[in-house]
Design a protein around this motif. Structure first.
Motif, PDB file in Angstrom:
ATOM      1  N   TRP A 204      25.039   3.817  82.461  1.00 44.05           N
ATOM      2  CA  TRP A 204      25.093   3.718  81.005  1.00 44.05           C
ATOM      3  C   TRP A 204      24.164   4.720  80.328  1.00 44.05           C
ATOM      4  O   TRP A 204      24.425   5.150  79.204  1.00 44.05           O
ATOM      5  CB  TRP A 204      24.748   2.301  80.546  1.00 44.05           C
ATOM      6  CG  TRP A 204      25.787   1.278  80.850  1.00 44.05           C
ATOM      7  CD1 TRP A 204      25.677   0.189  81.651  1.00 44.05           C
ATOM      8  CD2 TRP A 204      27.123   1.240  80.338  1.00 44.05           C
ATOM      9  NE1 TRP A 204      26.852  -0.512  81.698  1.00 44.05           N
ATOM     10  CE2 TRP A 204      27.755   0.110  80.896  1.00 44.05           C
ATOM     11  CE3 TRP A 204      27.860   2.065  79.481  1.00 44.05           C
ATOM     12  CZ2 TRP A 204      29.083  -0.218  80.605  1.00 44.05           C
ATOM     13  CZ3 TRP A 204      29.179   1.736  79.190  1.00 44.05           C
ATOM     14  CH2 TRP A 204      29.771   0.603  79.752  1.00 44.05           C
ATOM     15  N   TYR A 205      23.081   5.083  81.004  1.00 44.64           N
ATOM     16  CA  TYR A 205      22.150   6.035  80.391  1.00 44.64           C
ATOM     17  C   TYR A 205      22.802   7.406  80.197  1.00 44.64           C
ATOM     18  O   TYR A 205      22.347   8.205  79.358  1.00 44.64           O
ATOM     19  CB  TYR A 205      20.887   6.167  81.246  1.00 44.64           C
ATOM     20  CG  TYR A 205      21.059   6.927  82.538  1.00 44.64           C
ATOM     21  CD1 TYR A 205      20.696   8.270  82.638  1.00 44.64           C
ATOM     22  CD2 TYR A 205      21.597   6.312  83.660  1.00 44.64           C
ATOM     23  CE1 TYR A 205      20.870   8.973  83.824  1.00 44.64           C
ATOM     24  CE2 TYR A 205      21.774   6.999  84.841  1.00 44.64           C
ATOM     25  CZ  TYR A 205      21.402   8.331  84.928  1.00 44.64           C
ATOM     26  OH  TYR A 205      21.583   9.028  86.096  1.00 44.64           O
ATOM     27  N   PHE A 208      25.004   6.843  76.971  1.00 44.16           N
ATOM     28  CA  PHE A 208      24.116   6.805  75.802  1.00 44.16           C
ATOM     29  C   PHE A 208      22.825   7.546  76.158  1.00 44.16           C
ATOM     30  O   PHE A 208      21.780   6.905  76.413  1.00 44.16           O
ATOM     31  CB  PHE A 208      23.815   5.366  75.399  1.00 44.16           C
ATOM     32  CG  PHE A 208      25.043   4.545  75.093  1.00 44.16           C
ATOM     33  CD1 PHE A 208      25.667   4.646  73.857  1.00 44.16           C
ATOM     34  CD2 PHE A 208      25.571   3.677  76.037  1.00 44.16           C
ATOM     35  CE1 PHE A 208      26.795   3.888  73.572  1.00 44.16           C
ATOM     36  CE2 PHE A 208      26.695   2.914  75.762  1.00 44.16           C
ATOM     37  CZ  PHE A 208      27.317   3.028  74.527  1.00 44.16           C
ATOM     38  N   THR A 211      19.065   6.820  74.999  1.00 45.78           N
ATOM     39  CA  THR A 211      18.284   5.660  75.435  1.00 45.78           C
ATOM     40  C   THR A 211      17.235   6.016  76.483  1.00 45.78           C
ATOM     41  O   THR A 211      16.311   5.235  76.732  1.00 45.78           O
ATOM     42  CB  THR A 211      19.215   4.585  76.019  1.00 45.78           C
ATOM     43  OG1 THR A 211      19.945   5.133  77.127  1.00 45.78           O
ATOM     44  CG2 THR A 211      20.208   4.095  74.969  1.00 45.78           C
ATOM     45  N   ASN A 222      19.518   1.851  81.034  1.00 45.19           N
ATOM     46  CA  ASN A 222      20.739   1.092  81.298  1.00 45.19           C
ATOM     47  C   ASN A 222      20.694  -0.268  80.621  1.00 45.19           C
ATOM     48  O   ASN A 222      21.689  -0.736  80.049  1.00 45.19           O
ATOM     49  CB  ASN A 222      20.938   0.925  82.804  1.00 45.19           C
ATOM     50  CG  ASN A 222      21.452   2.191  83.471  1.00 45.19           C
ATOM     51  OD1 ASN A 222      22.231   2.927  82.884  1.00 45.19           O
ATOM     52  ND2 ASN A 222      21.011   2.440  84.695  1.00 45.19           N
ATOM     53  N   LYS A 224      18.912  -1.098  77.954  1.00 43.81           N
ATOM     54  CA  LYS A 224      18.994  -0.885  76.511  1.00 43.81           C
ATOM     55  C   LYS A 224      20.436  -0.613  76.087  1.00 43.81           C
ATOM     56  O   LYS A 224      20.922  -1.172  75.086  1.00 43.81           O
ATOM     57  CB  LYS A 224      18.105   0.292  76.124  1.00 43.81           C
ATOM     58  CG  LYS A 224      17.958   0.508  74.621  1.00 43.81           C
ATOM     59  CD  LYS A 224      17.324   1.855  74.326  1.00 43.81           C
ATOM     60  CE  LYS A 224      15.986   2.020  75.015  1.00 43.81           C
ATOM     61  NZ  LYS A 224      15.363   3.333  74.681  1.00 43.81           N
ATOM     62  N   SER A 225      21.135   0.222  76.834  1.00 43.97           N
ATOM     63  CA  SER A 225      22.528   0.541  76.508  1.00 43.97           C
ATOM     64  C   SER A 225      23.411  -0.693  76.583  1.00 43.97           C
ATOM     65  O   SER A 225      24.296  -0.903  75.732  1.00 43.97           O
ATOM     66  CB  SER A 225      23.046   1.611  77.473  1.00 43.97           C
ATOM     67  OG  SER A 225      22.265   2.787  77.412  1.00 43.97           O
TER      68      SER A 225
END
Length: 500
Positions: A204-205, A208, A211, A222, A224-225
């Protein structure tokens, strides 16, 4: 001369009165599609719960909090459930808001969840702004714990009115009450699948990139996303749910609820005062519910930690094996949620055919066998030499995933049957459905407090793993299964109604 009512007319009149008392401008029998939409809010709520359950116990330890203390942080869940959920349900029972009784609480609760997950996701960034270093993350821990506790309170403030709204819409139609709770359980399963799948993905990082920064490493980015995705998802499902039905403001029913011989009676005294009026069958349901949650809570707390620590032989402090195990545990929870959803679809038919108590008891016996298998698998994994290639044998991992998947069946029962049983048996006492759900929740949070306080010391006493907590879970599951099968009356199968 007045024409006598047929049985069907009497049922329609009774349901119409129940709908009027609920403050819902809906037909006498709320369409199933409306119940389906109202229950959809559970999907967004459970999406965040799934992220919390799969990622936050490992993340707590990555921040530097010892394993023995991680369960103490989870203590807020049962404590807030003890106070917040019954209070929210009680207040919604008596709300005279022009927007309805339940919907304002649902909207406010979901808004609080959004604020909480943002606080948790950006805890490391906030800590960095206040001067945290790689070796000292004090501010990040403080912000994380505050957000974590606030999230639990927001979840509990939301779930009570959600369940109560479904009970309002189904009235005294026991079959539809089971259907509504099965819908709720189904959406919880869908939310779990999406949430656990989100937690299992490690890239996910990259999706996004903003983040990831000096204060927030890849695992943090990851996390945070995933919570940013949760914000979007819960906004969508909340909108679908609260626009599905129009609640009329309550005036006369509100006055009737509060017009008693003790109008100034404090809420908690009122709630606990209801216990003396509970009939034996309701006490039995509460007792089985408590034993059931003594079984579930260790698994909920330590499922992905168990996979990373015992199965993959990893260490939470920056060990890649542990991270791999946590993601594999999250994948196992995806399988768990798929089985949960499938079981929820057939729940009403199973309970009607075999009886709710029997289904509940069998599901808890399955829990017992799964937790026993986890203990055996822990012993087998402890004999594995991880120094060869650094990963556990494929057979051990597959066995762990199978256990996670099978546990989806009893979890579907736990998410629906106790609520339907209480909603159908407690209405004769004259309690509001919000307060009724709060009474049931007391039987859930008390065992959770016990497990939260005890699981860390138990595990530390037996070497620092999770085996002691799972042994307690197995014993409680077996006991609750026997009580449910032997003591909860098996209802007769419902016969089709003859139209008159």
């Amino acid at each position: 001369m007045k024409v006598p009512e047929t049985n069907r007319q009497q049922r329609h009149r009774t349901n119409a009165l129940a709908g009027a008392e609920a403050g819902v401008s809906a037909p006498a029998r709320t369409p199933l599609r409306v119940l389906f939409r109202v229950a959809s809010v559970a999907c967004g709520i459970q999406f965040g719960w799934a992220l919390q359950l799969s990622l936050l116990t490992p993340y707590v330890q990555e921040l530097g909090i010892p394993h023995v203390w991680s369960s103490i942080i989870w203590l807020c869940g049962p404590l807030s459930g003890f106070f917040v959920q019954p209070l929210a349900g009680h207040m919604s029972d008596r709300s005279t808001s022009k927007y309805g009784r339940r919907r304002p609480f649902i909207i406010f609760g979901c808004g609080s969840i959004i604020l909480s997950v943002i606080l948790i996701g950006f805890a490391a960034d906030i800590g960095g702004w206040f001067g945290d270093t790689v070796d000292n993350k004090t501010w990040a821990i403080v912000v994380f714990v505050v957000g974590f506790w606030f999230l639990d309170m927001a979840n509990n403030a939301t779930q009570g009115p959600c369940r109560a709204l479904l009970a309002d819409l189904t009235g005294n139609d026991h079959r539809r009450t089971r259907v509504a709770n099965a819908y709720f359980s189904l959406f919880m399963a869908i939310g779990n699948v999406l949430g656990y799948a989100t937690g299992a993905y490690s890239g996910w990082y990259k999706v996004f990139p903003f983040t990831f920064n000096s204060s927030c490493n890849i695992d943090c980015a990851n996390l945070k996303s995933a919570f940013l995705l949760d914000v979007i998802f819960i906004m969508i499902t909340t909108y679908i749910s609260v626009t599905a039905i129009h609640e009329q403001p309550i005036a006369s029913v509100h006055d009737a609820l509060t017009d008693s011989s003790h109008p100034q009676e404090a809420f908690f005294w009122e709630m606990f005062g209801t216990f003396k009026y509970l009939p034996g069958p309701v006490w039995l349901i509460l007792f089985v519910t408590s034993l059931t949650w003594i079984g579930w809570f260790p698994f909920i707390l330590f499922d992905t930690d168990w996979m990373g620590r015992e199965i993959y032989g990893g260490d939470p402090n920056g060990d890649l094996k542990y991270s791999d195990g946590v993601r594999m545990g999250a994948f196992g929870l995806v399988l768990n949620s798929v089985i949960l959803g499938i079981t929820s679809v057939f729940m009403e038919n199973l309970c009607r055919r075999f009886g709710s108590g029997f289904i509940w008891g069998i599901s808890n016996i399955i829990m017992f066998l799964c937790f026993l298998a986890m203990l055996v698998l822990t012993f087998v994994a402890s004999k594995v030499d991880y120094s060869i290639d650094g990963v556990p044998p494929t057979g051990v991992v597959i066995a762990a995933l199978v256990i996670f998947a099978i546990l989806g069946m009893p979890l579907a029962v736990t998410y629906s049957v106790p609520y339907a049983l209480v909603a159908s048996r407690i209405e004769s006492l004259g309690l509001g459905q919000g307060l009724s759900m709060g009474v049931l929740n007391v039987s859930i949070v008390i065992p959770q407090v016990i497990v939260s306080l005890g699981s860390g010391p138990w595990d530390q006493l037996f070497g620092g793993g999770n085996s002691a907590a799972f042994a307690v879970a197995a014993a409680a599951s077996f006991a609750s299964g026997l009580v449910a099968i032997l003591a909860i009356p098996r209802s007769r199968p419902e016969k089709p109604k003859i139209r008159q």
